[in-house]
Design a protein around this motif. Structure first.
Motif, mmCIF file in Angstrom:
data_model
loop_
_atom_site.group_PDB
_atom_site.id
_atom_site.type_symbol
_atom_site.label_atom_id
_atom_site.label_comp_id
_atom_site.label_asym_id
_atom_site.label_seq_id
_atom_site.Cartn_x
_atom_site.Cartn_y
_atom_site.Cartn_z
ATOM 1 N N ALA A 47 0.839 -1.207 0.000
ATOM 2 C CA ALA A 47 0.000 0.000 0.000
ATOM 3 C C ALA A 47 0.875 1.258 0.000
ATOM 4 N N LYS A 48 1.924 1.232 0.804
ATOM 5 C CA LYS A 48 2.822 2.390 0.879
ATOM 6 C C LYS A 48 3.545 2.592 -0.448
ATOM 7 N N GLU A 49 4.071 1.494 -1.025
ATOM 8 C CA GLU A 49 4.793 1.591 -2.298
ATOM 9 C C GLU A 49 3.897 2.110 -3.420
ATOM 10 N N LEU A 50 2.636 1.661 -3.425
ATOM 11 C CA LEU A 50 1.707 2.032 -4.497
ATOM 12 C C LEU A 50 0.972 3.336 -4.218
ATOM 13 N N GLU A 51 1.142 3.837 -2.991
ATOM 14 C CA GLU A 51 0.468 5.071 -2.548
ATOM 15 C C GLU A 51 -1.042 4.950 -2.667
ATOM 16 N N ILE A 52 -1.552 3.814 -2.160
ATOM 17 C CA ILE A 52 -3.002 3.574 -2.133
ATOM 18 C C ILE A 52 -3.386 3.076 -0.751
ATOM 19 N N SER A 53 -4.671 2.918 -0.531
ATOM 20 C CA SER A 53 -5.201 2.500 0.751
ATOM 21 C C SER A 53 -4.830 1.054 1.097
ATOM 22 N N ILE A 54 -4.565 0.822 2.369
ATOM 23 C CA ILE A 54 -4.327 -0.530 2.869
ATOM 24 C C ILE A 54 -5.552 -1.398 2.578
ATOM 25 N N LEU A 55 -6.742 -0.837 2.709
ATOM 26 C CA LEU A 55 -7.978 -1.591 2.461
ATOM 27 C C LEU A 55 -8.049 -2.102 1.020
ATOM 28 N N THR A 56 -7.528 -1.324 0.102
ATOM 29 C CA THR A 56 -7.525 -1.728 -1.307
ATOM 30 C C THR A 56 -6.622 -2.939 -1.515
ATOM 31 N N VAL A 57 -5.448 -2.912 -0.913
ATOM 32 C CA VAL A 57 -4.521 -4.041 -1.028
ATOM 33 C C VAL A 57 -5.102 -5.267 -0.326
ATOM 34 N N GLN A 58 -5.728 -5.052 0.837
ATOM 35 C CA GLN A 58 -6.367 -6.171 1.544
ATOM 36 C C GLN A 58 -7.446 -6.808 0.674
ATOM 37 N N LYS A 59 -8.210 -5.982 -0.023
ATOM 38 C CA LYS A 59 -9.267 -6.498 -0.907
ATOM 39 C C LYS A 59 -8.659 -7.330 -2.038
ATOM 40 N N ALA A 60 -7.546 -6.865 -2.592
ATOM 41 C CA ALA A 60 -6.870 -7.609 -3.658
ATOM 42 C C ALA A 60 -6.379 -8.952 -3.141
ATOM 43 N N PHE A 61 -5.741 -8.944 -1.974
ATOM 44 C CA PHE A 61 -5.220 -10.192 -1.414
ATOM 45 C C PHE A 61 -6.358 -11.144 -1.059
ATOM 46 N N GLU A 62 -7.463 -10.607 -0.556
ATOM 47 C CA GLU A 62 -8.614 -11.462 -0.235
ATOM 48 C C GLU A 62 -9.169 -12.109 -1.502
ATOM 49 N N SER A 63 -9.224 -11.349 -2.576
ATOM 50 C CA SER A 63 -9.681 -11.890 -3.863
ATOM 51 C C SER A 63 -8.761 -13.013 -4.327
ATOM 52 N N LEU A 64 -7.455 -12.813 -4.196
ATOM 53 C CA LEU A 64 -6.471 -13.831 -4.587
ATOM 54 C C LEU A 64 -6.599 -15.081 -3.708
ATOM 55 N N ARG A 65 -6.878 -14.873 -2.413
ATOM 56 C CA ARG A 65 -7.084 -16.014 -1.504
ATOM 57 C C ARG A 65 -8.324 -16.805 -1.904
ATOM 58 N N GLN A 66 -9.395 -16.099 -2.206
ATOM 59 C CA GLN A 66 -10.652 -16.765 -2.586
ATOM 60 C C GLN A 66 -10.494 -17.567 -3.872
ATOM 61 N N GLU A 67 -9.635 -17.101 -4.756
ATOM 62 C CA GLU A 67 -9.389 -17.818 -6.012
ATOM 63 C C GLU A 67 -8.389 -18.957 -5.827
ATOM 64 N N GLY A 68 -7.816 -19.073 -4.631
ATOM 65 C CA GLY A 68 -6.853 -20.141 -4.372
ATOM 66 C C GLY A 68 -5.470 -19.863 -4.934
ATOM 67 N N ILE A 69 -5.173 -18.603 -5.155
ATOM 68 C CA ILE A 69 -3.897 -18.220 -5.752
ATOM 69 C C ILE A 69 -2.830 -17.971 -4.688
ATOM 70 N N ILE A 70 -3.257 -17.392 -3.578
ATOM 71 C CA ILE A 70 -2.330 -17.175 -2.475
ATOM 72 C C ILE A 70 -2.925 -17.787 -1.217
ATOM 73 N N GLU A 71 -2.053 -17.983 -0.236
ATOM 74 C CA GLU A 71 -2.522 -18.438 1.067
ATOM 75 C C GLU A 71 -1.869 -17.561 2.121
ATOM 76 N N SER A 72 -2.606 -17.352 3.209
ATOM 77 C CA SER A 72 -2.101 -16.539 4.305
ATOM 78 C C SER A 72 -1.663 -17.436 5.447
ATOM 79 N N VAL A 73 -0.525 -17.104 6.008
ATOM 80 C CA VAL A 73 -0.048 -17.789 7.198
ATOM 81 C C VAL A 73 0.003 -16.730 8.289
ATOM 82 N N VAL A 74 -0.823 -16.923 9.316
ATOM 83 C CA VAL A 74 -0.941 -15.932 10.379
ATOM 84 C C VAL A 74 0.433 -15.633 10.968
#
Length: 127
Positions: A47-74
């Protein structure tokens, strides 16, 4: 992260920022710029590098998770999911085989011999 993920946000397009991030991460994976299991930048860092909202990046990552493209490790981050590349490659191969099958059927309808079809393929392959 082993490699530098380069995402460029186009502020002049109607494509939402999160979708631009999703599309570029997918492209980076398919182009082998990101490998299976590779760590992505943190949401805050991106978000900092792209100069956009953290929420926007979170939405992108959530979309990628839902598609099974990425996985999150707490506590560790977001990773390119193992086998995603292989799944996409398998789908690409199936699609390619389907197109070849269609071409062969068409050639048979036109009474082209196997050799004539192979010669046609060679003409295009050598270009």
């Amino acid at each position: 992260m082993n490699k530098k993920l380069e995402i460029i946000i186009n502020f002049k397009t109607s494509v939402p920022f999160y979708e631009q991030i999703v599309n570029q991460i997918k492209a980076s994976i398919l182009n082998r710029e990101l490998d299976d299991g590779e760590l992505l930048p943190s949401v805050r860092t991106l978000a900092k590098e792209l100069e956009i909202s953290i929420l926007t990046v979170q939405k992108a990552f959530e979309s990628l998770r839902q598609e099974g493209i990425i996985e999150s490790v707490v506590g560790k981050g977001n990773y390119v999911k193992y086998d995603y590349i292989h799944k996409i490659e398998d789908e690409d191969i199936q699609s390619f085989e389907s197109r070849i099958e269609s071409i062969v059927r068409e050639a048979k309808k036109r009474n082209l011999s196997e050799n004539e079809l192979i010669n046609l393929v060679r003409l295009f392959y050598c270009d």
